[in-house]
Design a protein around this motif. Structure first.
Motif, short mmCIF file in Angstrom:
data_model
loop_
_atom_site.label_atom_id
_atom_site.label_comp_id
_atom_site.label_asym_id
_atom_site.label_seq_id
_atom_site.Cartn_x
_atom_site.Cartn_y
_atom_site.Cartn_z
N THR A 126 42.32 48.90 83.72
CA THR A 126 41.35 49.55 82.86
C THR A 126 40.20 48.59 82.64
N PRO A 127 38.97 49.07 82.80
CA PRO A 127 37.84 48.18 82.53
C PRO A 127 37.94 47.65 81.10
N VAL A 128 37.61 46.39 80.91
CA VAL A 128 37.75 45.73 79.61
C VAL A 128 36.93 46.44 78.54
N ALA A 129 35.75 46.94 78.90
CA ALA A 129 34.88 47.59 77.91
C ALA A 129 35.52 48.85 77.32
N ASN A 130 36.43 49.48 78.04
CA ASN A 130 37.03 50.73 77.56
C ASN A 130 38.35 50.53 76.83
N VAL A 131 38.82 49.32 76.71
CA VAL A 131 40.10 49.05 76.08
C VAL A 131 39.90 48.91 74.58
N ALA A 132 40.58 49.77 73.83
CA ALA A 132 40.53 49.67 72.38
C ALA A 132 41.58 48.66 71.94
N PRO A 133 41.25 47.78 70.99
CA PRO A 133 42.24 46.80 70.55
C PRO A 133 43.43 47.49 69.88
N ALA A 134 44.60 47.00 70.18
CA ALA A 134 45.81 47.55 69.56
C ALA A 134 45.81 47.18 68.09
N LYS A 135 46.13 48.15 67.24
CA LYS A 135 46.13 47.88 65.80
C LYS A 135 47.57 47.95 65.30
N GLU A 136 48.27 46.86 65.48
CA GLU A 136 49.65 46.78 65.00
C GLU A 136 49.66 46.11 63.64
N TYR A 137 50.57 46.55 62.81
CA TYR A 137 50.70 45.97 61.48
C TYR A 137 51.35 44.60 61.60
N THR A 138 50.69 43.58 61.10
CA THR A 138 51.22 42.22 61.17
C THR A 138 51.37 41.60 59.78
N GLY A 139 51.21 42.41 58.75
CA GLY A 139 51.33 41.88 57.39
C GLY A 139 52.77 41.71 56.97
N ARG A 140 52.94 41.33 55.71
CA ARG A 140 54.27 41.15 55.14
C ARG A 140 54.95 42.51 54.99
N ALA A 141 56.24 42.50 55.03
CA ALA A 141 57.03 43.74 54.90
C ALA A 141 56.86 44.31 53.49
N GLY A 142 56.77 45.64 53.43
CA GLY A 142 56.64 46.31 52.14
C GLY A 142 57.80 45.98 51.22
N GLU A 143 59.00 45.89 51.78
CA GLU A 143 60.18 45.55 50.97
C GLU A 143 60.05 44.17 50.35
N LYS A 144 59.54 43.22 51.10
CA LYS A 144 59.38 41.85 50.58
C LYS A 144 58.35 41.81 49.45
N ILE A 145 57.25 42.51 49.64
CA ILE A 145 56.21 42.55 48.59
C ILE A 145 56.77 43.24 47.36
N TYR A 146 57.46 44.36 47.55
CA TYR A 146 58.07 45.07 46.42
C TYR A 146 59.01 44.14 45.65
N ASN A 147 59.89 43.45 46.38
CA ASN A 147 60.87 42.58 45.72
C ASN A 147 60.23 41.36 45.07
N THR A 148 59.04 40.98 45.48
CA THR A 148 58.37 39.82 44.89
C THR A 148 57.47 40.22 43.72
N TYR A 149 56.71 41.30 43.87
CA TYR A 149 55.68 41.63 42.89
C TYR A 149 55.91 42.91 42.09
N CYS A 150 56.57 43.89 42.65
CA CYS A 150 56.61 45.22 42.06
C CYS A 150 57.91 45.55 41.32
N ILE A 151 58.96 44.85 41.66
CA ILE A 151 60.29 45.21 41.19
C ILE A 151 60.42 45.16 39.66
N ALA A 152 59.71 44.25 39.01
CA ALA A 152 59.85 44.10 37.56
C ALA A 152 59.53 45.40 36.83
N CYS A 153 58.49 46.09 37.24
CA CYS A 153 58.12 47.34 36.57
C CYS A 153 58.70 48.58 37.25
N HIS A 154 58.71 48.59 38.59
CA HIS A 154 59.12 49.79 39.30
C HIS A 154 60.64 49.94 39.42
#
Length: 151
Positions: free
Chosen positions: A59-87
């Motif tokens: 595929t010509p390089v100009a036509n390749v869309a960058p892959a948008k994969e999620y590379t952030g922290r896991a939702g479960e980890k964020i929940y257990n660190t920041y959200c669990i106290a109230c939720h």
């Protein structure tokens, strides 16, 4: 006149303590795997008339869309660190994770509204729910984690 007339001093101290402890728990939680995932190559260039890997598509390089994969922290980890106290307790009116009845009105608003409210803060929840270093994408994944656990 008080800032939160419906909250007792005991509840405010509990919420404040939970927020403080959650912020202290953050420290430096970037793992080697997360760093490697962020700096990994996003693709390969395949030139016409040259042999490429069999599974690669030329595929010509100009036509390749960058892959948008999620590379952030896991939702479960964020929940257990920041959200669990109230939720997990329903403190300050937060919908408890796992309680379908409490989450239904929020789910009905849609993800865009839930994310906007999480970013700006709503009710007694401060902006970004005390995860000041969470990206919008991480907040979205954390909200989705809580919704999935509540349906």
């Amino acid at each position: 006149m008080t800032l939160f007339p419906s909250l007792s001093l005991h509840r405010l101290l509990l919420i404040g303590s939970a927020l403080f402890l959650a912020n202290m728990a953050h420290a430096n939680e970037q793992s080697t795997n997360a760093i490697e995932a962020r700096i990994a190559p996003v693709g390969k260039v395949c030139i016409k008339r040259q042999s490429c890997q069999q599974d690669a598509v030329a595929t010509p390089v100009a036509n390749v869309a960058p892959a948008k994969e999620y590379t952030g922290r896991a939702g479960e980890k964020i929940y257990n660190t920041y959200c669990i106290a109230c939720h997990s307790t329903g403190a300050a009116g937060a919908p408890r994770v796992g309680n379908i009845k409490e989450w239904q009105p929020h789910i009905a608003k849609g993800m865009d509204t839930l994310l906007k409210d999480a970013i700006k803060g709503v009710g007694a929840m401060p902006p970004r729910g005390i995860c000041s270093n969470c990206t919008d994408e991480e907040l979205k994944h954390t909200i989705q984690y809580m919704i999935d656990k509540s349906q």
